[in-house]
Design a protein around this motif. Structure first.
Motif: not given
Ligand code: SF4
Ligand code: SF4
Lengths: 260, 127
Positions: B52-72
C-alpha cells in the motif's frame, strides 16, 4: 430482400475504417467481391471504445453493447449471427464483450439501458482473418494467378491474440496469417517480435514515445529477411510506419480481373 | 477519503486481482514492451501495491502501460497485471492525482491521427 450468397456476414466497420484507415475497408471489400463473400454493414453501429475497460466501470461497455444489440436486430434479416470486424482493436473490444463479459454484467447494462432492446448474447464476433480461414485458404489459392514470393512478415501485435479466450490463434506462436500469406503466393516469414505490442495509444504523446519499440520490431522482422510487414490494425500501422494492411496485399495478389 | 493504507484493498476492489499472490518472479517485467519508458517496473508496481505504498500513485508506469496483456498471459500466479495498472490509474483519478495533462501535451493535429488512437488514449487517460 437482399440476395445473399453462401458466405454472408454482418459487418462492423468501426470509426477508423471510415476515416484514417479507409484503405483497409476498401481493400477488404474488394477482396470480398472477388471471393464472393457478402459483408453487410450494420444499419447503425457505435464506436467500440478502442480499448476494453479492464476494471469495474461497466458504463464504458455501453457503446459496444449497443452495437451488438443492433447486430442482433440485423441478424434476423440476414440469417446469420456472425458479426465481422477487420480492425484488430474493434475485434478485441467487441469480442471481449460478447465472449467474456459476465452474465450479470450484461443484465445490469440491459437493466439501465432503457432506450434499446436487451442484448441476449447471440452474436458471434469474428475477425476477417477467421472468415477467410472458414472460407478456406485452399480455395483462395485458386484465385491467385502468380506466385509473387515476396518475403512478408505478419505482425499480429496484441489485440488479435490476447486475452487468450478471444485470441484468433495461439497467443505466442500464431500461424493464421502465415497460412493466408502462403495461400496468396507470398513467402511468409515469422519473426520473434510479431506478437509484441506496438506501444498502442502511447503515440498519443507524440510518435517519439513508441520509437524505440518500433525500431526493435522492424529490426526483428528484417533480421528474418522480411521485405514487407503486414498488419490488420490501423494503430499498429500508424506506430510502425512501415506496414501494409494484409488486405491490400491480398487485393494485389488476387488481381480480380480474371474472376470478375 | 480513504487513507493511503487502503491502496491494496482499493486496487483489489477495482480490479478483482489478488496482488498478494505475486512472488516477484519478474516475468511480467521481462515481457513488458514499455519498460524503457517506465519509472518503475511492473513487478515493482505489484510489490508497492502489496505494501500500500502511495509511490504507485505518483509513478508514470501505470500511464505508460499499453494494456497489451503480455504480462497477464505470462504471470505464473495468474495475476492480471494489466488490470492492476488500470485500477491504479482509476485510483489516481479518483484521488485527484493525475498524470493526464503531462501525457497528452504533445497532441498533434487531430485529423492526422487514426481515430482509434484518439479514442483509446482518451479512454485510458481518463481511467
Ligand atoms: S509475473 Fe506475476 S508473480 Fe511474477 S512478478 Fe509479475 S505479477 Fe508477480
Ligand atoms: S499490459 Fe502494460 S504492464 Fe503489461 S506488458 Fe503490456 S504494457 Fe507492460
Amino acid at each position: 430482400m437482399i440476395l445473399l450468397g453462401k458466405y454472408r456476414y454482418m459487418y462492423y466497420p468501426g470509426c477508423t475504417l471510415k476515416g484514417w484507415a479507409k484503405d483497409l475497408e476498401t481493400s477488404t471489400l474488394k477482396v470480398c467481391e472477388i471471393l464472393g463473400i457478402d459483408l453487410i454493414e450494420l444499419d447503425r453501429w457505435y464506436c467500440c471504445g478502442g480499448v476494453f475497460e479492464l476494471s469495474d466501470n461497466l458504463m464504458r461497455h455501453l457503446g459496444a453493447v449497443r452495437s451488438l444489440i443492433k447486430a442482433e436486430e440485423k441478424s434476423k434479416e440476414i440469417g446469420t449471427g456472425d458479426l465481422v470486424t477487420i480492425c484488430s482493436m474493434c475485434y478485441n473490444v467487441l469480442g471481449r464483450i460478447s465472449f467474456q463479459l459476465k452474465k450479470e454484467d450484461i443484465e445490469k447494462i440491459n437493466f439501465f439501458m432503457d432506450d434499446e432492446k436487451d442484448y441476449s448474447g447471440k452474436i458471434r464476433v469474428k475477425h476477417f482473418l477467421e472468415v477467410l480461414k472458414e472460407y478456406g485458404f485452399n480455395k483462395i489459392r485458386n484465385y491467385v494467378d502468380e506466385q509473387m514470393g515476396i518475403k512478408v512478415a505478419p505482425y499480429y501485435g496484441c489485440t488479435l491474440l490476447r486475452p487468450e479466450e478471444i485470441g484468433i490463434d495461439d497467443s505466442q506462436k500464431p500461424r493464421i496469417m502465415e497460412e493466408l500469406l502462403e495461400a496468396i503466393g507470398m513467402d511468409p516469414v515469422s519473426f520473434p517480435m510479431q506478437t509484441v505490442c506496438c506501444g498502442s495509444y502511447n503515440s498519443a504523446r507524440g510518435i517519439k514515445a513508441v520509437e524505440t519499440l518500433r525500431k526493435k520490431i522492424l529490426e526483428s522482422a528484417k533480421r528474418e529477411g522480411a521485405e514487407l510487414i503486414v498488419t490488420s490494425c490501423p494503430l499498429c500501422k500508424y506506430n510502425l510506419k512501415e506496414a501494409m494492411y494484409f488486405t491490400e496485399l491480398m487485393e494485389m495478389a488476387l488481381g480480380g480481373a480474371r474472376h470478375g | 477519503m480513504n487513507s493511503v493504507k487502503e491502496i491494496a484493498k482499493e486496487v483489489k476492489l477495482i480490479s478483482g486481482q489478488n496482488v498478494f499472490a505475486c512472488y516477484q518472479c519478474g516475468r511480467c517485467s521481462s515481457a513488458c514492451p514499455m519498460t524503457e519508458e517506465m519509472d518503475l517496473l511492473p513487478n515493482q508496481i505489484i510489490r508497492l501495491v502489496q505494501m500500500s505504498d502511495d509511490a504507485v500513485l505518483s509513478s508514470v508506469t501505470p500511464w505508460i502501460c499499453a494494456s497489451c496483456l503480455d504480462c497477464t498471459i505470462r504471470c505464473p500466479r495468474g495475476i492480471d497485471v494489466a488490470k492492476v495498472m488500470e485500477a491504479i490509474r482509476q485510483l489516481s483519478i479518483r484521488r485527484g492525482i493525475e498524470k493526464r495533462e503531462e501525457l497528452v501535451r504533445n497532441f498533434k493535429e487531430m485529423d492526422e491521427l487514426p481515430q482509434i488512437l484518439l479514442v483509446s488514449a482518451f479512454r485510458k487517460y481518463t481511467g
